[in-house]
Design a protein around this motif. Structure first.
Motif, PDB file in Angstrom:
ATOM      1  N   GLN A  64      57.838  33.977  28.387  1.00 55.36           N
ATOM      2  CA  GLN A  64      57.754  33.048  27.261  1.00 55.36           C
ATOM      3  C   GLN A  64      58.688  31.860  27.468  1.00 55.36           C
ATOM      4  N   ARG A  76      47.523  28.434  23.185  1.00 51.73           N
ATOM      5  CA  ARG A  76      48.100  29.457  22.294  1.00 51.73           C
ATOM      6  C   ARG A  76      47.074  30.462  21.790  1.00 51.73           C
ATOM      7  N   PHE A  81      51.576  38.083  23.081  1.00 46.74           N
ATOM      8  CA  PHE A  81      52.608  38.955  23.631  1.00 46.74           C
ATOM      9  C   PHE A  81      52.913  40.079  22.641  1.00 46.74           C
ATOM     10  N   SER A 121      58.372  30.087  20.974  1.00 49.22           N
ATOM     11  CA  SER A 121      57.161  30.348  21.735  1.00 49.22           C
ATOM     12  C   SER A 121      55.947  29.823  20.992  1.00 49.22           C
ATOM     13  N   TYR A 123      53.161  31.129  21.377  1.00 47.34           N
ATOM     14  CA  TYR A 123      52.226  32.258  21.339  1.00 47.34           C
ATOM     15  C   TYR A 123      52.560  33.233  20.218  1.00 47.34           C
ATOM     16  N   THR A 125      53.486  36.568  18.880  1.00 47.79           N
ATOM     17  CA  THR A 125      54.270  37.618  19.514  1.00 47.79           C
ATOM     18  C   THR A 125      54.500  38.729  18.515  1.00 47.79           C
TER      19      THR A 125
END
Length: 179
Positions: A64, A76, A81, A121, A123, A125
């Motif tokens: 990350q 994204r 994760f 991040s 993303y 998670t």
């Protein structure tokens, strides 16, 4: 047996599990896993998920950090994760054992690992933390002998089994969302 100078060569052999040793430090293993994860993400297409348990989460944390400023990073909506029992992480419930001792960027000589810098991040998670897991959910008062004993016992009982917890059995009050 460990060769002289290898990681944990100072420990009495009776305290280590039997069998051959790979002779790499945690830091080396995490870097190798991060590089392998990077190759896997680069070779994939479609939606991907990266999942790590305990020491395996170190690669996800490092990835990350790498992807945060990478112009070629997956979008994204293509990557998620999930960390389970991250010994270096923080969560809405508290800090892990290593995060409660070391700051981001600090080097931990015993395991040859540098705490990852915190990044925002891009993303989604998921951070799975089992209550009383002394590795991923360290007590904030280690001087309390009951808290310390509970954390040690909890680490042996709930650290790995947390990976087998289905999200639908977690009570809503135990789920925290940050945006």
């Amino acid at each position: 047996d460990y060769p002289a100078g290898a990681p944990f060569s100072w420990m009495p052999q009776g305290l280590l599990p039997p069998g051959p040793r790979d002779n790499v430090t945690i830091g080396e293993a995490a870097t190798s896993a991060t590089n392998n994860l990077g190759r896997a993400l680069g070779n994939g297409s479609g939606t991907q998920a990266a999942v790590g348990l305990s020491q395996g989460t170190l690669a996800l944390d490092q990835m990350q950090v790498r992807l945060a400023n990478d112009p070629n990073a997956p979008s994204r909506d293509k990557l998620t994760f999930t960390t389970i029992g991250d010994p270096t992480g923080t969560s809405a419930f508290g800090k892990s054992i290593l995060a409660s001792i070391f700051q981001p960027g600090e080097y931990i000589p015993l395991i040859d690992y540098t705490m990852p810098k915190k990044v925002e991040s891009q993303y989604n998670t998921n951070r799975v933390v089992a209550a009383y897991d002394g590795l991923a959910d360290a007590p904030d008062r280690w001087e309390n002998p009951f808290a310390a004993a509970n954390a040690i016992a909890g680490s042996t009982i709930v650290h790995t089994p947390a990976a087998f917890t289905s999200p639908d059995i977690v009570p809503p009050q135990n789920i925290k969302t940050e945006v």
